[in-house]
Scaffold this motif. Sequence first.
Motif, PDB file in Angstrom:
ATOM      1  N   GLY A 112    -152.208 -94.041  59.414  1.00  0.00           N
ATOM      2  CA  GLY A 112    -151.983 -93.154  58.282  1.00  0.00           C
ATOM      3  C   GLY A 112    -152.022 -91.683  58.636  1.00  0.00           C
ATOM      4  N   LEU A 113    -152.459 -91.351  59.856  1.00  0.00           N
ATOM      5  CA  LEU A 113    -152.551 -89.950  60.265  1.00  0.00           C
ATOM      6  C   LEU A 113    -151.168 -89.304  60.217  1.00  0.00           C
ATOM      7  N   PRO A 114    -151.019 -88.160  59.543  1.00  0.00           N
ATOM      8  CA  PRO A 114    -149.715 -87.500  59.517  1.00  0.00           C
ATOM      9  C   PRO A 114    -149.426 -86.801  60.848  1.00  0.00           C
ATOM     10  N   LEU A 115    -148.167 -86.844  61.259  1.00  0.00           N
ATOM     11  CA  LEU A 115    -147.680 -86.139  62.435  1.00  0.00           C
ATOM     12  C   LEU A 115    -146.362 -85.479  62.067  1.00  0.00           C
ATOM     13  N   GLU A 116    -146.060 -84.381  62.731  1.00  0.00           N
ATOM     14  CA  GLU A 116    -144.795 -83.690  62.506  1.00  0.00           C
ATOM     15  C   GLU A 116    -143.831 -84.033  63.633  1.00  0.00           C
ATOM     16  N   VAL A 117    -142.677 -84.592  63.313  1.00  0.00           N
ATOM     17  CA  VAL A 117    -141.634 -84.875  64.306  1.00  0.00           C
ATOM     18  C   VAL A 117    -140.906 -83.568  64.585  1.00  0.00           C
ATOM     19  N   ILE A 118    -140.883 -83.160  65.872  1.00  0.00           N
ATOM     20  CA  ILE A 118    -140.239 -81.905  66.240  1.00  0.00           C
ATOM     21  C   ILE A 118    -139.021 -82.097  67.151  1.00  0.00           C
ATOM     22  N   LYS A 119    -138.844 -83.326  67.681  1.00  0.00           N
ATOM     23  CA  LYS A 119    -137.698 -83.623  68.533  1.00  0.00           C
ATOM     24  C   LYS A 119    -137.531 -85.128  68.614  1.00  0.00           C
ATOM     25  N   GLU A 120    -136.302 -85.573  68.900  1.00  0.00           N
ATOM     26  CA  GLU A 120    -136.021 -87.000  69.072  1.00  0.00           C
ATOM     27  C   GLU A 120    -135.296 -87.210  70.395  1.00  0.00           C
ATOM     28  N   PHE A 121    -135.606 -88.317  71.050  1.00  0.00           N
ATOM     29  CA  PHE A 121    -134.880 -88.739  72.249  1.00  0.00           C
ATOM     30  C   PHE A 121    -134.857 -90.259  72.254  1.00  0.00           C
ATOM     31  N   GLU A 122    -133.686 -90.830  72.015  1.00  0.00           N
ATOM     32  CA  GLU A 122    -133.528 -92.276  71.915  1.00  0.00           C
ATOM     33  C   GLU A 122    -134.577 -92.833  70.954  1.00  0.00           C
ATOM     34  N   GLY A 123    -135.391 -93.810  71.354  1.00  0.00           N
ATOM     35  CA  GLY A 123    -136.393 -94.402  70.465  1.00  0.00           C
ATOM     36  C   GLY A 123    -137.717 -93.671  70.451  1.00  0.00           C
ATOM     37  N   TRP A 124    -137.760 -92.465  71.006  1.00  0.00           N
ATOM     38  CA  TRP A 124    -139.009 -91.708  71.102  1.00  0.00           C
ATOM     39  C   TRP A 124    -138.950 -90.479  70.194  1.00  0.00           C
TER      40      TRP A 124
END
Length: 176
Positions: A66-78
């Motif tokens: 449940g911990l929130p995280l901010e997505v700042i970049k994507e690379f394939e499935g990561w």
Amino acid sequence: MYRTTFAAILFFSAIPAATAQPSGVGATGGSGLPIPRFVSLKSDRVNMRKGPGTDYPTAWVYRRAGLPLEVIKEFEGWRQVRDADGAAGWVLQSFLSGRRTALVLPWEIKSGAPAPKVALRADDSERSRPVAMIEAGVIANLSNCDGRWCRVSIDRYQGYIEQKKLWGVYQGEVVN
């Protein structure tokens, strides 16, 4: 190596404030979803790696579903993510959920000092009665936000917290 924040729900006390800011707006990743955006952890054990792959060393192990995280970049499935403390690294997308959560006042937590508290209010007004006092570091489940107030649930409690007191939702962001 482990990153966990523990906090509690208490009753009736003082309320400090601060704001979270997006790191950049308008871009989309390979998933077609906006960058940056907030997500949450699906599991109680998630490795944050130094790069996008299992060959990269583990930088942190998150131990809090449940911990929130901010997505700042994507690379394939990561997904490159940043936490409320500013630590950044890569997490496998399958460990992330689009479910919106937020941390209450994480920037107010100081080692060796009592955690400050914020009122969970019955309505979206500073004059509304407090339902409970929520300690800094507690995870709130977001129901909706209007840009100023968020309706949240925490344990068996439901109510409103000012959006500027939450990390996991951008200043002025509307969440439905």
